[in-house]
Design a protein around this motif. Structure first.
Motif, mmCIF file in Angstrom:
data_model
loop_
_atom_site.group_PDB
_atom_site.id
_atom_site.type_symbol
_atom_site.label_atom_id
_atom_site.label_comp_id
_atom_site.label_asym_id
_atom_site.label_seq_id
_atom_site.Cartn_x
_atom_site.Cartn_y
_atom_site.Cartn_z
ATOM 1 N N ARG A 1 7.492 -7.696 -7.769
ATOM 2 C CA ARG A 1 6.681 -8.172 -7.218
ATOM 3 C C ARG A 1 5.668 -7.864 -6.437
ATOM 4 N NH1 ARG A 1 10.933 -12.203 -6.132
ATOM 5 N NH2 ARG A 1 11.407 -11.579 -4.310
ATOM 6 N N GLU A 2 6.415 -6.505 -5.640
ATOM 7 C CA GLU A 2 5.512 -5.712 -4.645
ATOM 8 C C GLU A 2 4.702 -4.668 -5.525
ATOM 9 O OE1 GLU A 2 5.504 -4.734 -1.430
ATOM 10 O OE2 GLU A 2 6.289 -7.041 -1.160
ATOM 11 N N TRP A 3 5.284 -4.103 -6.479
ATOM 12 C CA TRP A 3 4.089 -3.546 -7.876
ATOM 13 C C TRP A 3 3.448 -4.473 -8.585
ATOM 14 C CZ3 TRP A 3 9.282 -0.398 -8.833
ATOM 15 C CH2 TRP A 3 8.877 0.368 -9.020
ATOM 16 N N MET B 1 0.845 -1.338 0.103
ATOM 17 C CA MET B 1 -0.040 -0.666 -0.156
ATOM 18 C C MET B 1 0.675 1.260 0.485
ATOM 19 S SD MET B 1 -2.769 1.477 3.029
ATOM 20 C CE MET B 1 -3.595 -0.632 2.373
ATOM 21 N N ASP B 2 1.985 1.273 0.842
ATOM 22 C CA ASP B 2 2.886 2.138 0.954
ATOM 23 C C ASP B 2 3.323 2.662 -0.601
ATOM 24 O OD1 ASP B 2 2.343 2.171 3.389
ATOM 25 O OD2 ASP B 2 3.736 2.210 4.803
ATOM 26 N N LEU B 3 4.295 1.530 -0.956
ATOM 27 C CA LEU B 3 4.721 1.889 -2.804
ATOM 28 C C LEU B 3 4.153 2.377 -2.951
ATOM 29 C CD1 LEU B 3 7.709 1.453 -4.445
ATOM 30 C CD2 LEU B 3 6.699 -0.654 -4.198
ATOM 31 N N SER B 4 2.662 1.364 -3.022
ATOM 32 C CA SER B 4 1.403 1.984 -4.271
ATOM 33 C C SER B 4 1.272 3.516 -4.352
ATOM 34 C CB SER B 4 0.795 1.506 -4.484
ATOM 35 O OG SER B 4 -0.373 1.465 -5.482
ATOM 36 N N SER B 5 0.712 4.113 -3.134
ATOM 37 C CA SER B 5 0.954 5.135 -3.135
ATOM 38 C C SER B 5 1.647 6.268 -3.169
ATOM 39 C CB SER B 5 0.660 5.482 -1.445
ATOM 40 O OG SER B 5 -0.432 6.658 -1.242
ATOM 41 N N HIS C 1 2.699 2.855 -12.641
ATOM 42 C CA HIS C 1 1.641 3.909 -12.360
ATOM 43 C C HIS C 1 0.508 3.579 -13.085
ATOM 44 C CE1 HIS C 1 -0.259 7.581 -12.688
ATOM 45 N NE2 HIS C 1 -0.352 7.782 -13.817
ATOM 46 N N TYR C 2 0.301 2.778 -14.743
ATOM 47 C CA TYR C 2 -0.181 2.547 -16.065
ATOM 48 C C TYR C 2 -0.670 1.495 -14.633
ATOM 49 C CZ TYR C 2 2.954 4.832 -19.436
ATOM 50 O OH TYR C 2 3.625 5.693 -20.110
ATOM 51 N N GLN C 3 -0.062 0.510 -14.304
ATOM 52 C CA GLN C 3 -0.895 -0.744 -14.199
ATOM 53 C C GLN C 3 -1.764 0.102 -13.215
ATOM 54 O OE1 GLN C 3 -0.978 -2.029 -10.907
ATOM 55 N NE2 GLN C 3 -2.273 -3.856 -11.270
ATOM 56 N N SER C 4 -1.334 0.755 -12.305
ATOM 57 C CA SER C 4 -2.431 0.940 -11.306
ATOM 58 C C SER C 4 -3.916 2.091 -11.664
ATOM 59 C CB SER C 4 -1.750 1.589 -10.044
ATOM 60 O OG SER C 4 -1.116 3.189 -10.473
ATOM 61 N N GLN C 5 -3.198 2.702 -13.083
ATOM 62 C CA GLN C 5 -4.947 3.531 -13.215
ATOM 63 C C GLN C 5 -5.107 3.170 -14.718
ATOM 64 O OE1 GLN C 5 -5.525 6.436 -12.121
ATOM 65 N NE2 GLN C 5 -3.887 5.892 -10.141
ATOM 66 N N LEU D 1 11.912 3.706 -15.738
ATOM 67 C CA LEU D 1 11.091 3.659 -15.998
ATOM 68 C C LEU D 1 9.959 1.786 -15.178
ATOM 69 C CD1 LEU D 1 9.724 2.087 -18.798
ATOM 70 C CD2 LEU D 1 11.670 0.335 -18.880
ATOM 71 N N LEU D 2 10.147 1.231 -14.224
ATOM 72 C CA LEU D 2 9.450 0.746 -13.091
ATOM 73 C C LEU D 2 8.021 1.776 -12.792
ATOM 74 C CD1 LEU D 2 11.392 -1.840 -12.277
ATOM 75 C CD2 LEU D 2 9.591 -1.997 -14.217
#
Length: 431
Positions: free
Chosen positions: A204-206, A55-59, A172-176, A166-167
């Motif tokens: 893995r985390e992303w 959650m923290d990394l994604s945010s 970001h693309y994946q989450s949006q 890049l990553l």
């Protein structure tokens, strides 16, 4: 012999080290305070801890990339804060790796140049203007490529433990839900096993594994290629003055595999030779500055510069066409530009040759002088212009007004520019 060369180059970096950004120092201090502070959220199980980390990394990723893509011009303090939080979350994953610490601190010189340790490379994520320009440039390049085809293949050699340019964009693309994994096929390459372990953990985390076609632990200059394999080459393996690391050889290797419409990012790297008084350029100019940046350069200092001319322009086309001179089986030089030393007034003081870099990532996304560690001008202190050093060293080049200097780019050892007399000037000295 190689160790001596590295020590000498460290001396040549003296001025660049004097102008470290005060904001970056403060940012790192804040990160250390966060790591020292006791956690306010006590996590009791490994499952809960993993969910919290994701959650923290994604945010942090969303906040950072959103800000970068939405702002062509940035508030640098705010950008620092966002990149710091992203770095902090990535570093948590990195620090939790079950891997021999020796692999994370391993640093050596390969046939293509200096291979930095994973521990050293992680801080690239904090180089704000570099990350800003690349993420915006890559985003534009991806959109352009996908206008004419349903999917593209991206390669990022020498990507380091975070693949920082890049990553975060892919996450970001994946989450949006912007681009799916069937549209983007990504190959990541690094020679360091510690970097590969970090990449795998972050992926893995992303939860972006579906986008990753291949992760290869190999010397990227030896990666097997085929024609028309990649649509985008993301590459940044240089230090200031286009020195030390293997960017040139990597570019030449992978540009052969680009499609006809494929792009290398950065699209163009330009190195020019200029003169200025080192005291003015590297000390006086920044004495009162809060932050070293292109926008904080002083007009009265820049106007003192004597621009000699461009000595290298690297593009996906030029990297394959530049002439190469082979001196022996171990020594190869790339032929670069030639400049002339003009008349210099005495009041201008002792002049230092500067190798100045500008990076054009994609279209109008650029990294200007002093905006990044890779674009600080590099003083070439062994080129002595209109003076003889009090303590001469092996390798000093003594030139004067009216002399022509020919530049070569050295591929062996630690890559970098070699300045020498032009053939006509050398013949005149021999006669």
């Amino acid at each position: 012999m190689m160790q001596k060369e590295m020590e000498h180059d460290t001396v040549a970096d003296m001025y660049a080290n004097q102008v470290d950004c005060k904001l970056q120092t403060g940012m790192l201090n804040e990160l250390l305070r966060k790591q020292l502070a006791p956690s306010t959220n006590v996590v009791k199980t490994s499952e809960t801890r993993l969910q919290s980390s994701e959650m923290d990394l994604s945010s942090a990723t969303t906040n950072t990339v959103d800000y970068i893509l939405d702002n062509a011009t940035v508030n640098r303090t705010l950008l620092h804060e966002k990149l710091s939080e992203l770095y902090f979350q990535q570093k948590r994953v990195y620090d939790a790796l079950d891997i021999d610490p020796a692999l994370l601190s391993r640093q050596f010189i390969s046939h293509s140049g200096l291979i930095l340790s994973p521990d050293h490379c992680v801080t690239t994520q904090l180089d704000d203007m570099r990350v800003h320009a690349f993420i915006r440039g890559i985003d534009k390049a991806i959109k352009s490529q996908l206008e004419n085809q349903s999917s593209i293949s991206i390669v990022y050699p020498a990507c380091g433990p975070f693949a920082p340019l890049l990553l975060p964009l892919i996450a970001h693309y994946q989450s949006q839900n912007l681009y799916c994994s069937s549209q983007l096929r990504i190959t990541l390459i690094d020679i360091q096993p510690g970097a590969i372990a970090s990449l795998q953990a972050l992926i893995r985390e992303w939860r972006i594994g579906d986008y990753i076609e291949n992760i290869a632990c190999i010397d990227a200059t030896l990666y097997p290629l085929r024609d028309n394999q990649f649509d985008l080459l993301v590459l940044e393996a240089m230090q200031h003055g286009f020195s030390r690391e293997g960017h040139f050889l990597l570019a030449r290797h992978f540009c052969r595999s680009l499609t006809d419409t494929g792009e290398m990012l950065p699209q163009k790297v330009t190195i020019s030779a200029q003169l200025n008084c080192a005291q003015s350029e590297f000390v006086e100019q920044w004495r009162e500055a809060e932050c070293v940046s292109y926008h904080n350069t002083q007009a009265d200092i820049l106007v003192q510069r004597v621009v000699l001319g461009d000595i290298l322009e690297l593009t996906k086309h030029s990297v394959l066409s530049l002439g190469e001179r082979v001196l022996d089986k171990h020594t190869r030089l790339i032929e670069c530009g030639q400049v002339s030393i003009p008349h210099i007034d005495e009041h201008q003081g002792e002049q230092t040759l500067l190798l100045c870099t500008q990076v054009n990532v994609y279209e109008n996304e650029k990294i200007y002088e002093y905006d990044s560690g890779i674009t600080h001008p590099l003083p070439e202190q062994q080129v002595c212009i209109n003076f003889t050093p009090r303590e001469p060293r092996d390798g000093d080049l003594l030139v004067k007004t009216g002399d022509d200097i020919k530049f070569y780019y050295r591929l062996n050892g630690l890559p970098g520019f070699l300045a020498t007399w032009s053939e006509s000037a050398a013949q005149g000295r021999d006669s």
